[in-house]
Design an enzyme around this catalytic site. Structure first.
Site, PDB file in Angstrom:
ATOM      1  N   LYS A   1      51.640  -4.549  14.800  1.00 19.86           N
ATOM      2  CA  LYS A   1      51.540  -2.869  15.251  1.00 19.86           C
ATOM      3  C   LYS A   1      51.322  -2.102  14.650  1.00 19.86           C
ATOM      4  O   LYS A   1      51.085  -1.457  14.994  1.00 19.86           O
ATOM      5  CB  LYS A   1      53.484  -3.220  16.039  1.00 19.86           C
ATOM      6  CG  LYS A   1      53.883  -3.873  17.148  1.00 19.86           C
ATOM      7  CD  LYS A   1      54.680  -3.086  17.647  1.00 19.86           C
ATOM      8  CE  LYS A   1      55.473  -4.506  18.796  1.00 19.86           C
ATOM      9  NZ  LYS A   1      56.279  -4.259  19.672  1.00 19.86           N
TER      10      LYS A   1
ATOM     11  N   LYS B   1      48.549 -12.610  23.935  1.00 19.52           N
ATOM     12  CA  LYS B   1      49.573 -12.685  24.466  1.00 19.52           C
ATOM     13  C   LYS B   1      49.461 -11.656  25.210  1.00 19.52           C
ATOM     14  O   LYS B   1      48.550 -10.876  24.856  1.00 19.52           O
ATOM     15  CB  LYS B   1      51.005 -12.908  23.606  1.00 19.52           C
ATOM     16  CG  LYS B   1      51.280 -11.066  23.275  1.00 19.52           C
ATOM     17  CD  LYS B   1      53.007 -11.007  22.804  1.00 19.52           C
ATOM     18  CE  LYS B   1      52.754 -10.209  21.992  1.00 19.52           C
ATOM     19  NZ  LYS B   1      54.574  -9.237  21.592  1.00 19.52           N
TER      20      LYS B   1
ATOM     21  N   LYS C   1      52.350  -4.998  26.759  1.00 21.94           N
ATOM     22  CA  LYS C   1      52.772  -3.710  27.310  1.00 21.94           C
ATOM     23  C   LYS C   1      51.256  -3.289  25.820  1.00 21.94           C
ATOM     24  O   LYS C   1      50.902  -1.968  26.169  1.00 21.94           O
ATOM     25  CB  LYS C   1      54.228  -3.004  26.884  1.00 21.94           C
ATOM     26  CG  LYS C   1      55.196  -3.504  27.459  1.00 21.94           C
ATOM     27  CD  LYS C   1      56.206  -2.895  27.123  1.00 21.94           C
ATOM     28  CE  LYS C   1      57.190  -4.429  27.680  1.00 21.94           C
ATOM     29  NZ  LYS C   1      58.587  -3.964  26.455  1.00 21.94           N
TER      30      LYS C   1
HETATM   31  N1  AQP Z   1      53.274 -12.635  26.369  1.00 25.47           N
HETATM   32  C1  AQP Z   1      54.659 -13.269  26.418  1.00 25.47           C
HETATM   33  N2  AQP Z   1      55.012 -14.240  26.635  1.00 25.47           N
HETATM   34  C2  AQP Z   1      56.300 -14.399  26.918  1.00 25.47           C
HETATM   35  N3  AQP Z   1      57.109 -13.736  26.127  1.00 25.47           N
HETATM   36  C3  AQP Z   1      57.113 -12.909  26.112  1.00 25.47           C
HETATM   37  N4  AQP Z   1      57.682 -11.557  25.871  1.00 25.47           N
HETATM   38  C4  AQP Z   1      57.059 -10.697  25.569  1.00 25.47           C
HETATM   39  N5  AQP Z   1      55.545 -10.681  25.955  1.00 25.47           N
HETATM   40  C5  AQP Z   1      55.665 -12.337  26.052  1.00 25.47           C
HETATM   41  C6  AQP Z   1      59.016 -11.815  25.336  1.00 25.47           C
HETATM   42  O1  AQP Z   1      59.727 -10.822  25.958  1.00 25.47           O
HETATM   43  C7  AQP Z   1      60.987  -9.977  25.465  1.00 25.47           C
HETATM   44  C8  AQP Z   1      61.180  -8.935  25.991  1.00 25.47           C
HETATM   45  O2  AQP Z   1      59.565  -8.427  25.180  1.00 25.47           O
HETATM   46  P1  AQP Z   1      59.944  -6.577  24.378  1.00 25.47           P
HETATM   47  O3  AQP Z   1      59.175  -6.047  25.236  1.00 25.47           O
HETATM   48  O4  AQP Z   1      61.822  -6.361  24.745  1.00 25.47           O
HETATM   49  O5  AQP Z   1      59.625  -6.626  23.411  1.00 25.47           O
HETATM   50  P2  AQP Z   1      58.317  -7.096  23.095  1.00 25.47           P
HETATM   51  O6  AQP Z   1      57.809  -8.690  22.178  1.00 25.47           O
HETATM   52  O7  AQP Z   1      57.934  -5.645  21.916  1.00 25.47           O
HETATM   53  O8  AQP Z   1      57.029  -6.902  24.024  1.00 25.47           O
HETATM   54  P3  AQP Z   1      55.944  -7.134  24.529  1.00 25.47           P
HETATM   55  O9  AQP Z   1      55.084  -6.419  25.810  1.00 25.47           O
HETATM   56  O10 AQP Z   1      54.984  -7.874  23.706  1.00 25.47           O
HETATM   57  O11 AQP Z   1      55.627  -5.725  24.414  1.00 25.47           O
HETATM   58  P4  AQP Z   1      54.673  -4.820  22.798  1.00 25.47           P
HETATM   59  O12 AQP Z   1      53.277  -4.403  23.151  1.00 25.47           O
HETATM   60  O13 AQP Z   1      55.433  -3.659  22.709  1.00 25.47           O
HETATM   61  O14 AQP Z   1      54.791  -5.765  20.890  1.00 25.47           O
HETATM   62  C9  AQP Z   1      61.060 -10.848  23.955  1.00 25.47           C
HETATM   63  O15 AQP Z   1      61.736 -11.691  23.787  1.00 25.47           O
HETATM   64  C10 AQP Z   1      59.871 -11.004  23.807  1.00 25.47           C
HETATM   65  O16 AQP Z   1      59.463 -12.321  23.213  1.00 25.47           O
END
Ligand code: AQP
Length: 337
Positions: free
Chosen positions: A116, A199, A202
């Site tokens: 990030k 993966k 967002k």
């Molecule tokens: N692609 C994915 N496959 C499986 N699990 C996923 N999670 C996120 N992306 C995937 C799981 O979703 C939960 C909540 O996610 P979050 O938004 O709080 O955290 P994150 O990991 O930051 O989600 P994003 O979409 O990947 O956001 P960014 O881009 O900000 O990093 C978590 O349990 C996560 O593992």
């Protein structure tokens, strides 16, 4: 009795309007199942969202929207404790103790931070982004959680939590439960539709690579139909050689509760187009009632807020007790209450 059950804790950030299908299949789906078997604590982690710039009005709206979506997926406030992280101030208080126990090098090794911060650029990277895995440690330890259902991307943070719990326990005497990650192999990582090497995310996926659960069904169908797949024709689960089609098979199998082998068999001799068309239909059918239920919760913000307030009260009862023990163990002088 709920209290005899093992504890589970997890959270989701209110960082965008809609959850994506990776959030749902990787994490939230397990949350719904585990509320039946565990003493479950789930939260919208608004403090974590602040690690990246947020518009205040949007953050407030997205926090309610995240809670509404969690309820719409099937979380039941009678069966689990659902709350907003910032409503329980003990999270940041315990986080400080944990920060003081964490090595700088140890924190620097967190790959989520590295990813990030490299996307943000050094000048725009906050100290909060650096320390947020330690806030996550506090989130988990406050509730003495036995299991933490998350996607694969969070494994390292649960590992850090285990290390810090053990360090604290050996330095000050047994205080914290050492948690286990709960990561389902099949859905641990849902991949970007346009780039099945990364993966679905967002912040990193292009709009075409991500299935948002609140999207218009036609938009989701279009994305699924234009998902990147290899040049062959055979529908076979083979993540190494056929990552795109394997990702679609995973989504298909999980949403229909069927084994991937059965889905493969169903599409034997059929082309990718047939699988994509049917998957678009399956996603749309799943998402339609989800969208309606989410809207119903949003239409009644008073009920939603009071439900979250009750959740915070239940969560605080546990958090206050754990924090008091931890403060005492490290030698902080009790204040007058
Ligand atoms: N692609 C994915 N496959 C499986 N699990 C996923 N999670 C996120 N992306 C995937 C799981 O979703 C939960 C909540 O996610 P979050 O938004 O709080 O955290 P994150 O990991 O930051 O989600 P994003 O979409 O990947 O956001 P960014 O881009 O900000 O990093 C978590 O349990 C996560 O593992």
């Amino acid at each position: 009795m709920a209290n005899d059950r093992p504890r589970v804790l997890s959270g989701i950030q209110p960082t965008s309007g809609s959850f994506h299908i990776g959030n749902y299949l990787g994490a939230v789906r397990q949350w719904v199942a585990m509320q039946e078997t565990h003493d479950a604590f789930y939260m919208v982690v608004d403090l974590h969202a602040l690690t990246l710039p947020q518009d205040p009005a949007q953050l407030r709206g997205n926090t309610r929207l995240a809670a509404a979506q969690l309820l719409a997926t099937g979380l039941d406030p009678e069966r689990c404790t659902l709350f907003v992280q910032s409503h329980v101030p003990e999270h940041t208080q315990l986080s400080w103790l944990m920060e003081c126990l964490t090595g700088f090098g140890e924190a620097s090794r967190m790959t989520q931070f590295k990813d990030k911060s490299s996307r943000q650029g050094a000048d725009r990277t906050s100290v909060g982004l650096f320390t947020y895995p330690i806030l996550q440690v506090a989130d988990i330890l406050l509730y003495q959680a036995n299991r933490v259902p998350v996607g694969e991307d969070q494994r390292q943070h649960v590992e850090l939590t285990r290390n810090l719990a053990e360090r604290f326990n050996s330095r000050y005497g047994r205080t914290f439960t050492v948690p286990e990650p709960h990561i389902l192999r099949e859905t641990a990582k849902i991949f970007d539709l346009q780039d099945p090497a990364i993966k679905m995310s967002k912040s990193a996926s292009s709009p075409k690579g991500i299935i948002d659960l609140l999207d218009d069904p036609k938009a989701s169908a279009k994305k699924i139909k234009s998902a990147v797949t290899d040049t062959g024709t055979e529908i076979r689960f083979d993540p190494e050689n056929k990552p795109g089609i394997s990702n679609l098979l995973t989504i298909y199998g999980t949403l229909t509760d069927s084994a991937v082998a059965d889905v493969e068999q169903k599409y034997e001799g059929k082309g990718y187009g047939a699988l994509k068309t049917d998957l678009a239909e399956i996603v749309s059918e799943w998402a339609a009632p989800f969208r309606t239920r989410t809207q119903e919760y949003l239409d009644d913000p008073e009920t939603l807020d009071s439900l979250l307030a009750k959740g915070a009260e239940k969560a605080r009862a546990v958090a206050v007790e754990t924090l008091a023990q931890a403060y005492d163990k490290v030698g902080l002088l009790p204040g007058k209450h």
